[in-house]
Design an enzyme around this catalytic site. Structure first.
Site, short mmCIF file in Angstrom:
data_model
loop_
_atom_site.label_atom_id
_atom_site.label_comp_id
_atom_site.label_asym_id
_atom_site.label_seq_id
_atom_site.Cartn_x
_atom_site.Cartn_y
_atom_site.Cartn_z
N GLU A 122 -4.31 8.01 7.02
CA GLU A 122 -5.50 6.99 6.55
C GLU A 122 -5.60 5.89 7.57
O GLU A 122 -6.95 5.40 7.79
CB GLU A 122 -5.00 6.35 5.47
CG GLU A 122 -4.89 7.29 4.23
CD GLU A 122 -4.78 6.36 2.85
OE1 GLU A 122 -4.85 5.25 2.83
OE2 GLU A 122 -4.89 7.02 1.68
N GLU A 154 2.36 2.12 -3.60
CA GLU A 154 1.16 2.41 -4.44
C GLU A 154 1.17 4.01 -4.09
O GLU A 154 0.99 4.90 -5.09
CB GLU A 154 -0.40 1.77 -4.01
CG GLU A 154 -1.24 2.62 -4.63
CD GLU A 154 -2.46 2.63 -3.65
OE1 GLU A 154 -3.03 3.74 -3.71
OE2 GLU A 154 -3.00 1.63 -3.25
N HIS A 155 1.16 4.45 -2.93
CA HIS A 155 1.16 5.90 -2.42
C HIS A 155 2.28 6.60 -3.18
O HIS A 155 2.34 7.69 -3.85
CB HIS A 155 1.12 6.25 -1.24
CG HIS A 155 -0.29 6.22 -0.64
ND1 HIS A 155 -0.85 7.20 0.13
CD2 HIS A 155 -1.20 5.22 -0.36
CE1 HIS A 155 -2.14 6.91 0.64
NE2 HIS A 155 -2.30 5.70 0.32
N HIS A 207 0.73 -1.23 -0.03
CA HIS A 207 -0.04 0.02 -0.15
C HIS A 207 0.68 1.22 -0.04
O HIS A 207 0.60 2.29 -0.69
CB HIS A 207 -1.04 -0.03 1.19
CG HIS A 207 -1.80 1.20 1.29
ND1 HIS A 207 -2.32 1.57 2.54
CD2 HIS A 207 -2.51 2.08 0.35
CE1 HIS A 207 -3.10 2.74 2.32
NE2 HIS A 207 -3.18 2.87 1.09
#
Length: 761
Positions: free
Chosen positions: A130, A52-53, A49
């Site tokens: 997040e 991906e950022h 994740h």
């Protein structure tokens, strides 16, 4: 004419799928990397994740202000990414001419990312924000709890979101793992790239070959097989092992069958008993023959859940006995309608996932049988498979021609060749009746809303102040049929006993967006539903109401049919009334769920300055994102845009932050407004092109027509384009100055009281 498809494998191993659909106005790309959070080292939860950022923070070739996100947003497109358990998806939608630019940026940022430690430090804080929001979100926590029903040795039961503590940037082993994950999985053989648009297959193939060649060659790497799910039985979570290929598509067909609420089905049986408050079925996990899926069934407080489950198992038993080809025929109709109404982005994402909108093939039918055989068994119930839904057949209702009601305006902004139409209907009733009436209407429409969703029709009801609105859009004949059924429901009392559907809790910023229209018109929040109206009270409420509406995208035959259907529209003839301009700044303290700080700032722009306002908003997008999201790291929910709400156009800013207060957020926004913007002729040209009907999504054209109707203005898109192209630096400066004036009509909606400096900004 059906879409033309092509699939091929490039020299570097990348799988390329192409879809030529002449009806589309836009083009899209969806890139799937066959690796996700479960493929990352167990020691570093959240690594996939996090990577991906990092991709979106710019590269040596395309800096952040010219990267994929800014490029797509400047064109009025859509862009996003998501990290799943076993796949990571990147996708965007843009005007066809911009597909090459977007695809080059996408492939370059994935093939040659900048993973510098300073970027990692900044983005880790966003990941942590997040994580905090995720940990406080009831829906996310509910899903996490469902996944805990599997064996503790299965990766599904672990933590994979990532946070400040699991992403150990200072550890050399973490950096090696990050680089190694990228090197292993972001290469040709791991990737499926799907392109979709009105371009020819040859044009799409040329683009795919040109930019997908940026990825290093390599064969598909084997993903580690998971251990057995060994699911601990819960009432409405279903686990499967060793399903044959095609199971994902088969589950989609089964869920389509389960979601049918027409007479003879299990959902209808629940509704007839007054038990049902909400239903949703969704896959939770699927990989290598394993599958976990869930039915979220909301029942009344006094209902025995075991009885509801018995009805479900009885329905399963009935479905097992139905000819699979009969089920597949109905599923095929649903899929055909979804394909016709799908956006380019929807189509590209389905293609990249290997799930095109189509009936089950032979492999899918075998998987459906295996899935049904693996479900719990219980005989009982009087069931029947409903006939194909008439809303799917798209035949105009058989009606006698009637004149168009005076309350219905017609816009010809959307050509009838688009085969997309929308109708908006709005009622206003005396203040003493609007709350009980609107509560009844929303409940009465519940079965039809579910039916329309299955038929790829958008049927929505909404309440703003003292008005209640119904919107229906989709294939024109189906829209007419849905509106006819909706009006019959609105005038009838037989569905009043339905309980209100329970709505999931929204994160603070989304809850504020939901309340924004009421705040704009100065309405106070509605009280909780009271006692239902009886038939006489309902008739009285309709008699004293006024309605008006707008039809967009109907040809002469369909409009005549709609006009006849609207003869049954309750209420007197009315007309739109523009929202009066307020004087001075207004602050609304909204009570919404969640503990994070959230704020919306809406700055209305006069009608004769809308072109300038749109350009100012466009030029502010980059600085707002750069300052608040990248530099200050206020949170992951940061946006700025131009929005029309209840016919009022203006700049809208939104921020949700775990640490910055509403006062601090407001200060940052005011500072950015004071700094102003510099006119960019290319951005001005790109913005003007967004308001060409041939480039706009059909739903956006219809909404533009409705918003101008509410504002009692003309829906002249060419005039807006011309005005945008005439804007100069002096116009932007003058508007920025007027927005900062102490008497400017700002509206702030936040989950906190107004700070002391509110009036002085």
């Amino acid at each position: 004419m059906p879409d033309a498809l092509r699939a091929l494998t490039l020299a570097n191993g990348l799988h390329l799928t192409l879809r030529h659909a002449p009806r589309l106005k836009r083009a899209a790309a969806a890139l799937r990397v066959h690796a996700g959070s479960h493929d990352a080292p167990v020691k570093w939860p959240g690594l996939a994740h996090f990577l991906e950022h990092l991709f979106f923070l710019g590269t040596k070739r395309f800096a952040l202000d010219d990267g994929l996100m800014r490029y797509v947003q400047a064109l009025g497109g859509q862009v996003n990414a998501s990290t799943g358990e076993r796949a990571t998806d990147f996708f965007f939608e843009v005007p066809p001419a911009a597909l090459a630019g977007g695809l080059e940026r996408l492939c370059q940022m994935l093939a040659e990312p900048d993973l510098s430690i300073e970027r990692q430090r900044r983005e880790r804080e966003v990941i942590h924000a997040e994580f905090i929001a995720w940990s406080r979100n009831p829906q996310a926590q509910k899903r996490y709890t469902l996944l805990q029903s599997v064996a503790p040795t299965h990766p599904l039961s672990g933590f994979h979101a990532g946070n400040r503590h699991t992403l150990a940037l200072q550890e050399p082993a973490f950096q090696q793992a990050l680089a190694g994950f990228h090197q292993r999985f972001y290469r040709g053989g791991q990737i499926t790239l799907s392109l979709c648009g009105p371009q020819s297959l040859d044009e799409l193939e040329l683009l795919g070959r040109r930019f997908a060649g940026l990825f290093a060659p390599g064969e598909r790497a084997a993903q580690i097989q998971p251990p057995a799910l060994t699911h601990r039985s819960t009432s409405l979570v279903f686990a499967h092992e060793s399903l044959p290929p095609g199971a994902d598509h088969a589950l989609e067909a089964l869920i389509a069958c389960l979601s049918d609420s027409r007479p003879g089905t299990w959902l209808d049986a629940l509704r007839q008993r007054g038990w049902l408050q909400g239903f949703k079925a969704e896959p939770l996990y699927s990989f290598a023959g394993q599958m976990l899926w869930h039915i979220d069934l909301k029942l009344g407080a006094d209902v025995c859940s075991e009885q509801a489950r018995d009805l479900l198992l009885g329905w399963f038993d009935f479905i097992r006995q139905v000819d699979p080809e009969q089920l597949n025929a109905q599923f095929s109709l649903l899929q055909e309608n979804q394909a016709r109404s799908a956006s380019p982005l929807d189509l590209a994402r389905r293609d990249s996932a290997g799930l095109p909108f189509a009936a089950l093939d032979a492999q899918g039918l075998l998987a459906l049988r295996a899935l049904l055989e693996d479900l719990p068994r219980r005989e009982g119930g009087q069931w029947q498979l409903p006939a194909p839904d008439s809303l799917l057949l798209a035949d105009l209702p058989a009606t006698q021609a009637q004149p168009r009601p005076a309350a219905l305006a017609v816009s010809d902004l959307l050509p009838t060749t688009r085969q997309y139409a929308a109708v908006y209907l709005r009622w206003k009733v005396p203040a003493s009746l609007h709350q009980p009436l609107y509560d009844v209407l929303d409940r009465a429409l519940q079965p039809l809303l579910a039916r329309c969703e299955r038929a790829s029709l958008q049927l929505q009801s909404s309440t703003v102040g003292e008005t209640w609105q119904l919107r229906c859009s989709g294939q024109p004949a189906a829209v007419v049929g849905a509106v006819e059924r909706a009006l019959a429901q609105l005038r009838s009392a037989h569905e009043w006993a339905l309980p209100a559907e329970q709505q999931p809790a929204l994160i603070p910023i989304r809850a504020l967006l939901k309340q924004l229209p009421d705040a704009l018109v100065g309405a106070t929040p509605m009280p909780q539903p009271g006692a239902p109206l009886d038939q006489q009270a309902l008739d009285d409420a309709w008699r004293d109401s006024q309605w008006h509406g707008l039809a967009v995208g109907f040809d002469a035959v369909a409009l005549q049919s709609l006009s006849t259907v609207l003869q049954a529209c309750p209420g007197q003839i009315g007309a739109p009334v523009a929202v009066p301009r307020w004087q001075g700044r207004r602050w609304h303290h909204a009570q919404v769920p969640g503990t994070e700080h959230a704020l919306l700032l809406f700055c209305p722009v006069p009608a004769d300055q809308q072109a300038c306002g749109r350009l100012l908003a466009q030029l502010l997008q980059g600085p707002v994102y750069q300052r608040l999201r990248v530099e200050l790291q206020l949170g992951y929910a940061v946006f700025s845009t131009f929005r029309q709400i209840e016919g009022v156009g203006g700049l809208l800013f939104g921020v949700q932050s775990p640490h910055a207060t509403q006062a601090e957020i407001l200060d940052h926004l005011a500072t950015l407004l004071r700094q102003g913007v510099t006119l960019d002729p290319a951005a001005r040209q790109a913005l003007a092109e967004q308001f060409d009907e041939s480039a706009m999504a059909n739903a956006d054209v219809a909404e533009w027509a409705w918003q101008t109707h509410l504002a009692t203005q003309t829906d002249d898109l060419p005039a807006l384009r011309r005005s945008i192209l005439m804007m100069r630096q002096a116009d932007l400066d003058a508007l920025s100055s007027s927005l900062l004036n102490a008497q400017s009509n700002w509206l702030c909606l936040a989950n906190a009281p107004a700070p002391n400096q509110w009036e002085r900004l």
